[in-house]
Design an enzyme around this catalytic site. Structure first.
Site, PDB file in Angstrom:
ATOM      1  N   ASP A  56       0.844  -1.125   0.037  1.00  0.00           N
ATOM      2  CA  ASP A  56      -0.108  -0.120  -0.093  1.00  0.00           C
ATOM      3  C   ASP A  56       0.881   1.268   0.161  1.00  0.00           C
ATOM      4  O   ASP A  56       1.534   1.677   0.862  1.00  0.00           O
ATOM      5  CB  ASP A  56      -0.830  -0.014   1.302  1.00  0.00           C
ATOM      6  CG  ASP A  56      -1.859   0.996   1.254  1.00  0.00           C
ATOM      7  OD1 ASP A  56      -2.834   0.895   0.615  1.00  0.00           O
ATOM      8  OD2 ASP A  56      -1.645   2.389   1.595  1.00  0.00           O
ATOM      9  N   HIS A  96      -7.269   9.849  -2.137  1.00  0.00           N
ATOM     10  CA  HIS A  96      -6.784   9.446  -0.859  1.00  0.00           C
ATOM     11  C   HIS A  96      -7.566  10.308   0.204  1.00  0.00           C
ATOM     12  O   HIS A  96      -7.889   9.796   1.262  1.00  0.00           O
ATOM     13  CB  HIS A  96      -5.297  10.490  -0.689  1.00  0.00           C
ATOM     14  CG  HIS A  96      -4.230   9.795   0.226  1.00  0.00           C
ATOM     15  ND1 HIS A  96      -3.001   9.533  -0.227  1.00  0.00           N
ATOM     16  CD2 HIS A  96      -4.623   9.306   1.493  1.00  0.00           C
ATOM     17  CE1 HIS A  96      -2.303   9.395   1.133  1.00  0.00           C
ATOM     18  NE2 HIS A  96      -3.188   8.972   1.984  1.00  0.00           N
TER      19      HIS A  96
HETATM   20  P1  NAD Z   1       0.813   1.627  11.718  1.00  0.00           P
HETATM   21  O1  NAD Z   1      -0.475   1.503  12.767  1.00  0.00           O
HETATM   22  O2  NAD Z   1       0.886   0.447  10.899  1.00  0.00           O
HETATM   23  O3  NAD Z   1       1.912   1.587  12.785  1.00  0.00           O
HETATM   24  C1  NAD Z   1       3.168   1.679  12.272  1.00  0.00           C
HETATM   25  C2  NAD Z   1       4.093   2.012  13.572  1.00  0.00           C
HETATM   26  O4  NAD Z   1       4.053   1.114  14.631  1.00  0.00           O
HETATM   27  C3  NAD Z   1       5.927   1.435  13.109  1.00  0.00           C
HETATM   28  O5  NAD Z   1       6.137   2.981  12.632  1.00  0.00           O
HETATM   29  C4  NAD Z   1       6.230   1.209  14.139  1.00  0.00           C
HETATM   30  O6  NAD Z   1       6.859   2.146  15.122  1.00  0.00           O
HETATM   31  C5  NAD Z   1       5.357   0.437  15.157  1.00  0.00           C
HETATM   32  N1  NAD Z   1       5.189  -0.893  14.787  1.00  0.00           N
HETATM   33  C6  NAD Z   1       4.903  -1.669  13.520  1.00  0.00           C
HETATM   34  N2  NAD Z   1       4.773  -3.137  13.887  1.00  0.00           N
HETATM   35  C7  NAD Z   1       5.386  -3.261  15.265  1.00  0.00           C
HETATM   36  C8  NAD Z   1       5.491  -4.442  16.218  1.00  0.00           C
HETATM   37  N3  NAD Z   1       5.399  -5.487  15.531  1.00  0.00           N
HETATM   38  N4  NAD Z   1       5.699  -3.951  17.286  1.00  0.00           N
HETATM   39  C9  NAD Z   1       5.810  -2.787  17.953  1.00  0.00           C
HETATM   40  N5  NAD Z   1       5.660  -1.741  17.115  1.00  0.00           N
HETATM   41  C10 NAD Z   1       5.621  -1.907  15.653  1.00  0.00           C
HETATM   42  O7  NAD Z   1       0.720   3.056  11.279  1.00  0.00           O
HETATM   43  P2  NAD Z   1       0.568   3.552   9.774  1.00  0.00           P
HETATM   44  O8  NAD Z   1       1.950   3.295   9.001  1.00  0.00           O
HETATM   45  O9  NAD Z   1       0.250   4.991   9.925  1.00  0.00           O
HETATM   46  O10 NAD Z   1      -0.574   2.677   8.989  1.00  0.00           O
HETATM   47  C11 NAD Z   1      -0.229   1.622   8.172  1.00  0.00           C
HETATM   48  C12 NAD Z   1      -0.394   2.003   6.662  1.00  0.00           C
HETATM   49  O11 NAD Z   1      -1.579   2.612   6.692  1.00  0.00           O
HETATM   50  C13 NAD Z   1       0.539   3.029   6.287  1.00  0.00           C
HETATM   51  O12 NAD Z   1       1.743   2.417   6.023  1.00  0.00           O
HETATM   52  C14 NAD Z   1      -0.221   3.477   4.855  1.00  0.00           C
HETATM   53  O13 NAD Z   1       0.049   2.373   3.758  1.00  0.00           O
HETATM   54  C15 NAD Z   1      -1.703   3.406   5.334  1.00  0.00           C
HETATM   55  N6  NAD Z   1      -2.102   4.744   5.669  1.00  0.00           N
HETATM   56  C16 NAD Z   1      -3.067   5.212   5.030  1.00  0.00           C
HETATM   57  C17 NAD Z   1      -3.724   6.600   5.417  1.00  0.00           C
HETATM   58  C18 NAD Z   1      -4.595   7.046   4.621  1.00  0.00           C
HETATM   59  O14 NAD Z   1      -5.071   8.331   4.856  1.00  0.00           O
HETATM   60  N7  NAD Z   1      -5.213   6.647   3.642  1.00  0.00           N
HETATM   61  C19 NAD Z   1      -3.257   7.240   6.383  1.00  0.00           C
HETATM   62  C20 NAD Z   1      -2.115   6.553   7.115  1.00  0.00           C
HETATM   63  C21 NAD Z   1      -1.584   5.365   6.984  1.00  0.00           C
END
Ligand code: NAD
Length: 283
Positions: free
Chosen positions: A47, A110
């Site tokens: 993604d 988006h």
């Molecule tokens: P997420 O909830 O996936 O959290 C990611 C963070 O959590 C990492 O940076 C790390 O610090 C921590 N983490 C990950 N795995 C872990 C584990 N196993 N143990 C401990 N800590 C851990 O947050 P995100 O990146 O904001 O969301 C995931 C995806 O969703 C994004 O990469 C993106 O592709 C999508 N997204 C979309 C929008 C939108 O507006 N459409 C907005 C935000 C995110």
């Protein structure tokens, strides 16, 4: 129990792997390595978005993996400055050329930006319908759309979005928008599924994790998939990328599911912007 990622059917007949890998806030220089690692572990769904600035590196990693293009599900999203149809067409072409691919599996608006473009996200959506018709976007969908935005598309457009990608995690269960999706055959993709780490110290999550012998992140991701949502957690740490992938070889019982859902804080639990107000356009 084998750890197999289910493919879920979209309303247009295509399928999507329920677990993917998110690349928001991964620096372009780190993206190819992280995506390469995810593909090695077994992720088959990435993604990205124009806004993340790392589409080229995602494409590079898919090519370097040796997998066929058809084996990896790739999503990207239209950036906020390109909602006018002619801009959207140009921007979509730049996504394909950055990825060096002749189609994306899924392309999303988006953000709805209801206070921009005279509130017109319908002509933007109709432009995505063109990309689907000409085969360059196999599926099309939206992100951060609230119920009134979805109702407006239902009234004014031809194609029902395949997905709505919205913020969902135990502190913001977002039931109303999910329920609309459930009733109208729009799959929910849960972004920030572990609330960027914020929910992992929660005593209830820690307690459930201890009971099932899994990590807090695995328990929260498992809660999402048992609710039927699609998730793509982000990490650049190989151990965590692997940990987040291993969520299909255990289950949570009803009590555990309810305890996690009970952590909902409504609007107060939101970590990102409110889609009704968000109007950011990158420079
Ligand atoms: P997420 O909830 O996936 O959290 C990611 C963070 O959590 C990492 O940076 C790390 O610090 C921590 N983490 C990950 N795995 C872990 C584990 N196993 N143990 C401990 N800590 C851990 O947050 P995100 O990146 O904001 O969301 C995931 C995806 O969703 C994004 O990469 C993106 O592709 C999508 N997204 C979309 C929008 C939108 O507006 N459409 C907005 C935000 C995110």
């Amino acid at each position: 129990m084998a750890n197999t990622v289910p493919d879920i059917s979209l309303n247009d007949g295509n399928t999507i792997p329920q677990l993917g890998f998110g690349v928001y806030q991964i620096e372009p220089r780190d993206t190819a390595e992280a995506v390469g690692r995810a593909l090695e572990i077994g992720y088959r769904h990435i993604d990205t978005a124009q806004m993340y600035g790392n589409e080229a590196e995602v494409g590079e990693a898919v090519r370097a993996s040796g997998l066929d293009r058809g084996e990896v599900f790739v999503t990207s999203k239209l950036n906020n400055g390109f909602h006018r149809p002619e801009d959207a067409r140009r921007a979509f072409e730049s996504t394909l050329s950055a990825l060096k691919m002749d189609y994306v599996d899924l392309f999303l608006i988006h953000w709805p930006l209801p206070t921009r473009y005279d509130g017109d996200f319908v002509s933007t959506w109709k432009t995505l319908e063109e990309f689907q018709r000409d085969g360059r976007a196999r599926s099309i969908g939206v992100s951060n759309f609230q119920v009134p935005h979805l109702e407006r598309l239902a009234a004014e457009a031809d194609v029902v979005p395949a997905v709505n990608q919205i913020e969902v995690h135990p502190y913001l269960t977002n039931e109303q928008v999910r329920a609309y999706g459930g009733e109208h055959n729009i799959l929910t993709e849960a972004w920030s599924p572990i609330a960027q780490g914020r929910v992992l110290d929660d005593p209830t999550i820690v307690d459930v994790a201890e009971q099932v012998g899994r990590t807090p992140a695995q328990v929260v991701l498992r809660w999402h998939v048992q609710r039927g949502d699609i998730v793509f957690p982000k990490s650049t740490t190989p151990k965590r990328i692997e940990e987040n992938f291993r969520i299909f070889d255990f289950t949570l019982d009803d009590t555990a599911m309810e305890r996690i859902s009970g952590l909902d804080r409504g609007e107060a639990g939101r970590t990102g912007p409110n889609p009704d107000e968000f109007d950011y356009i990158p420079a």
